[in-house]
Design a protein around this motif. Sequence first.
Motif, PDB file in Angstrom:
ATOM      1  N   ASN A   8       2.945  -0.191  -9.431  1.00  0.00           N
ATOM      2  CA  ASN A   8       4.239  -0.740  -9.040  1.00  0.00           C
ATOM      3  C   ASN A   8       4.733   0.100  -7.872  1.00  0.00           C
ATOM      4  O   ASN A   8       4.741   1.326  -7.946  1.00  0.00           O
ATOM      5  CB  ASN A   8       5.163  -0.631 -10.262  1.00  0.00           C
ATOM      6  CG  ASN A   8       6.603  -0.996  -9.971  1.00  0.00           C
ATOM      7  OD1 ASN A   8       7.090  -0.865  -8.851  1.00  0.00           O
ATOM      8  ND2 ASN A   8       7.292  -1.444 -11.001  1.00  0.00           N
ATOM      9  N   LYS A   9       5.140  -0.528  -6.778  1.00  0.00           N
ATOM     10  CA  LYS A   9       5.542   0.217  -5.581  1.00  0.00           C
ATOM     11  C   LYS A   9       6.652   1.225  -5.836  1.00  0.00           C
ATOM     12  O   LYS A   9       6.733   2.253  -5.164  1.00  0.00           O
ATOM     13  CB  LYS A   9       5.991  -0.756  -4.483  1.00  0.00           C
ATOM     14  CG  LYS A   9       4.856  -1.503  -3.818  1.00  0.00           C
ATOM     15  CD  LYS A   9       5.396  -2.328  -2.663  1.00  0.00           C
ATOM     16  CE  LYS A   9       4.277  -3.143  -2.037  1.00  0.00           C
ATOM     17  NZ  LYS A   9       4.728  -3.884  -0.851  1.00  0.00           N
ATOM     18  N   ASP A  10       7.523   0.901  -6.780  1.00  0.00           N
ATOM     19  CA  ASP A  10       8.645   1.802  -7.046  1.00  0.00           C
ATOM     20  C   ASP A  10       8.374   2.773  -8.195  1.00  0.00           C
ATOM     21  O   ASP A  10       9.263   3.522  -8.601  1.00  0.00           O
ATOM     22  CB  ASP A  10       9.928   0.992  -7.319  1.00  0.00           C
ATOM     23  CG  ASP A  10      10.440   0.333  -6.043  1.00  0.00           C
ATOM     24  OD1 ASP A  10      10.218   0.916  -4.959  1.00  0.00           O
ATOM     25  OD2 ASP A  10      11.034  -0.757  -6.119  1.00  0.00           O
ATOM     26  N   GLU A  36      10.288   8.405  -2.113  1.00  0.00           N
ATOM     27  CA  GLU A  36       9.451   8.274  -3.313  1.00  0.00           C
ATOM     28  C   GLU A  36      10.026   9.085  -4.478  1.00  0.00           C
ATOM     29  O   GLU A  36      10.659  10.126  -4.271  1.00  0.00           O
ATOM     30  CB  GLU A  36       8.026   8.760  -3.027  1.00  0.00           C
ATOM     31  CG  GLU A  36       7.287   7.974  -1.958  1.00  0.00           C
ATOM     32  CD  GLU A  36       6.892   6.565  -2.390  1.00  0.00           C
ATOM     33  OE1 GLU A  36       6.972   6.245  -3.600  1.00  0.00           O
ATOM     34  OE2 GLU A  36       6.503   5.778  -1.505  1.00  0.00           O
ATOM     35  N   LYS A  74       2.101   5.606 -10.120  1.00  0.00           N
ATOM     36  CA  LYS A  74       1.314   4.671  -9.298  1.00  0.00           C
ATOM     37  C   LYS A  74       0.191   5.367  -8.546  1.00  0.00           C
ATOM     38  O   LYS A  74      -0.710   4.725  -8.021  1.00  0.00           O
ATOM     39  CB  LYS A  74       2.234   3.959  -8.300  1.00  0.00           C
ATOM     40  CG  LYS A  74       2.859   4.869  -7.245  1.00  0.00           C
ATOM     41  CD  LYS A  74       3.764   4.090  -6.304  1.00  0.00           C
ATOM     42  CE  LYS A  74       4.418   4.997  -5.280  1.00  0.00           C
ATOM     43  NZ  LYS A  74       5.353   4.276  -4.400  1.00  0.00           N
ATOM     44  N   LEU A 226      -1.190   5.699   0.323  1.00  0.00           N
ATOM     45  CA  LEU A 226      -0.126   4.800  -0.144  1.00  0.00           C
ATOM     46  C   LEU A 226       0.018   3.617   0.809  1.00  0.00           C
ATOM     47  O   LEU A 226       0.171   2.470   0.382  1.00  0.00           O
ATOM     48  CB  LEU A 226       1.208   5.550  -0.253  1.00  0.00           C
ATOM     49  CG  LEU A 226       1.331   6.613  -1.358  1.00  0.00           C
ATOM     50  CD1 LEU A 226       2.676   7.316  -1.257  1.00  0.00           C
ATOM     51  CD2 LEU A 226       1.150   6.025  -2.751  1.00  0.00           C
ATOM     52  N   ASN A 229      -3.068   1.290   0.479  1.00  0.00           N
ATOM     53  CA  ASN A 229      -3.093   0.514  -0.761  1.00  0.00           C
ATOM     54  C   ASN A 229      -1.796  -0.259  -1.005  1.00  0.00           C
ATOM     55  O   ASN A 229      -1.579  -0.775  -2.098  1.00  0.00           O
ATOM     56  CB  ASN A 229      -3.385   1.443  -1.945  1.00  0.00           C
ATOM     57  CG  ASN A 229      -4.757   2.073  -1.850  1.00  0.00           C
ATOM     58  OD1 ASN A 229      -5.690   1.472  -1.323  1.00  0.00           O
ATOM     59  ND2 ASN A 229      -4.901   3.296  -2.331  1.00  0.00           N
ATOM     60  N   ASP A 230      -0.940  -0.318   0.031  1.00  0.00           N
ATOM     61  CA  ASP A 230       0.319  -1.049  -0.039  1.00  0.00           C
ATOM     62  C   ASP A 230       1.160  -0.599  -1.259  1.00  0.00           C
ATOM     63  O   ASP A 230       1.650  -1.416  -2.038  1.00  0.00           O
ATOM     64  CB  ASP A 230       0.056  -2.558  -0.097  1.00  0.00           C
ATOM     65  CG  ASP A 230       1.325  -3.379   0.144  1.00  0.00           C
ATOM     66  OD1 ASP A 230       2.251  -2.858   0.801  1.00  0.00           O
ATOM     67  OD2 ASP A 230       1.402  -4.524  -0.353  1.00  0.00           O
ATOM     68  N   LEU A 231       1.307   0.724  -1.362  1.00  0.00           N
ATOM     69  CA  LEU A 231       2.037   1.283  -2.505  1.00  0.00           C
ATOM     70  C   LEU A 231       3.292   2.070  -2.105  1.00  0.00           C
ATOM     71  O   LEU A 231       3.906   2.705  -2.952  1.00  0.00           O
ATOM     72  CB  LEU A 231       1.099   2.213  -3.310  1.00  0.00           C
ATOM     73  CG  LEU A 231       0.053   1.539  -4.188  1.00  0.00           C
ATOM     74  CD1 LEU A 231      -0.900   2.571  -4.768  1.00  0.00           C
ATOM     75  CD2 LEU A 231       0.700   0.733  -5.309  1.00  0.00           C
ATOM     76  N   MET A 232       3.668   2.011  -0.826  1.00  0.00           N
ATOM     77  CA  MET A 232       4.866   2.743  -0.397  1.00  0.00           C
ATOM     78  C   MET A 232       6.103   2.129  -1.047  1.00  0.00           C
ATOM     79  O   MET A 232       6.261   0.906  -1.094  1.00  0.00           O
ATOM     80  CB  MET A 232       5.009   2.693   1.125  1.00  0.00           C
ATOM     81  CG  MET A 232       3.955   3.474   1.861  1.00  0.00           C
ATOM     82  SD  MET A 232       4.238   5.255   1.889  1.00  0.00           S
ATOM     83  CE  MET A 232       5.321   5.391   3.287  1.00  0.00           C
ATOM     84  N   SER A 233       6.989   2.995  -1.489  1.00  0.00           N
ATOM     85  CA  SER A 233       8.232   2.514  -2.094  1.00  0.00           C
ATOM     86  C   SER A 233       9.058   1.764  -1.062  1.00  0.00           C
ATOM     87  O   SER A 233       9.095   2.128   0.117  1.00  0.00           O
ATOM     88  CB  SER A 233       9.040   3.691  -2.635  1.00  0.00           C
ATOM     89  OG  SER A 233      10.314   3.249  -3.053  1.00  0.00           O
ATOM     90  N   GLU A 234       9.752   0.706  -1.506  1.00  0.00           N
ATOM     91  CA  GLU A 234      10.615  -0.068  -0.614  1.00  0.00           C
ATOM     92  C   GLU A 234      12.089   0.287  -0.814  1.00  0.00           C
ATOM     93  O   GLU A 234      12.971  -0.374  -0.272  1.00  0.00           O
ATOM     94  CB  GLU A 234      10.363  -1.567  -0.831  1.00  0.00           C
ATOM     95  CG  GLU A 234       8.957  -1.965  -0.368  1.00  0.00           C
ATOM     96  CD  GLU A 234       8.573  -3.388  -0.729  1.00  0.00           C
ATOM     97  OE1 GLU A 234       9.249  -3.990  -1.580  1.00  0.00           O
ATOM     98  OE2 GLU A 234       7.581  -3.888  -0.151  1.00  0.00           O
TER      99      GLU A 234
END
Length: 262
Positions: A8-10, A36, A74, A226, A229-234
């Motif tokens: 989960n990105k967050d 993050e 994550k 991150l 793998n498109d895991l940076m927090s938004e």
Amino acid sequence: MNNFININKDAPIGFFDSGVGGLSVLKEAIKLLPRENFIYFGDSKNAPYGSKTVEEVRKLSFAAADYLLGKGVKALVVACNTATSAAIEDLRETYPQITIIGIEPALKPAVELGRKGKILIMATPVTLAESKFNNLMKSFEKTSEIVPVPCPGLAELIEAGKVEGKEVEFFLKDKLHQYMGINIASIVLGCTHYPFIKKELVSIFGSTVPIIDGSCGTAKHLRRMLLQNDLMSERTESGSVQIFNSLDSQKIIDLSYRLLNL
């Protein structure tokens, strides 16, 4: 174990070390990734890993990883040189769906400085004995004079909150006296505990000898992975840091937050 994993990105990023040393890596990650959330687990009850067998380190590393995965991280950062040497490949094989980053001695940046003299690598006996480290050292030995310096007992001093003063100074001079007064190209800190005694090393060798550790490179690699793998927090607000420790002691938690804010 898969039911623990929540990509989960967050979700938070998990860090673990044999004690408080990995906080030196976490500090760099917070600077690079301020939005993050982080969870840090220090295994001070079993510290230091550097004096244990490889098999013991593997078991402890898996226990720490399982603890953090149970908290829904994550990504996982093995912020311990000894644990990276002993367990990173096994961890990646066991948890292929989680992003796992390890730290290793910053030998490459030390060599790339191109300075004349010996490159000293201060590390735990286990890190220096592992094939992962020896392969790294061999890849540079044709161009550089690399000298491993085992420092058993240094992580324990730092774990006790001793990062400067006579006791640390005496320890360092005892381990490094044969290299004082000769041409040193750089000093590589091959244990995440050691950046906390950098001030004492500067007092011994002076400010002209570069002192390098892997924390900044590890934090940059974490950010790259991150993004990849498109895991940076938004989130738009600043993230949080939670610190846990295997010792049931408020003292070690207080020391951890103090080291993080040095």
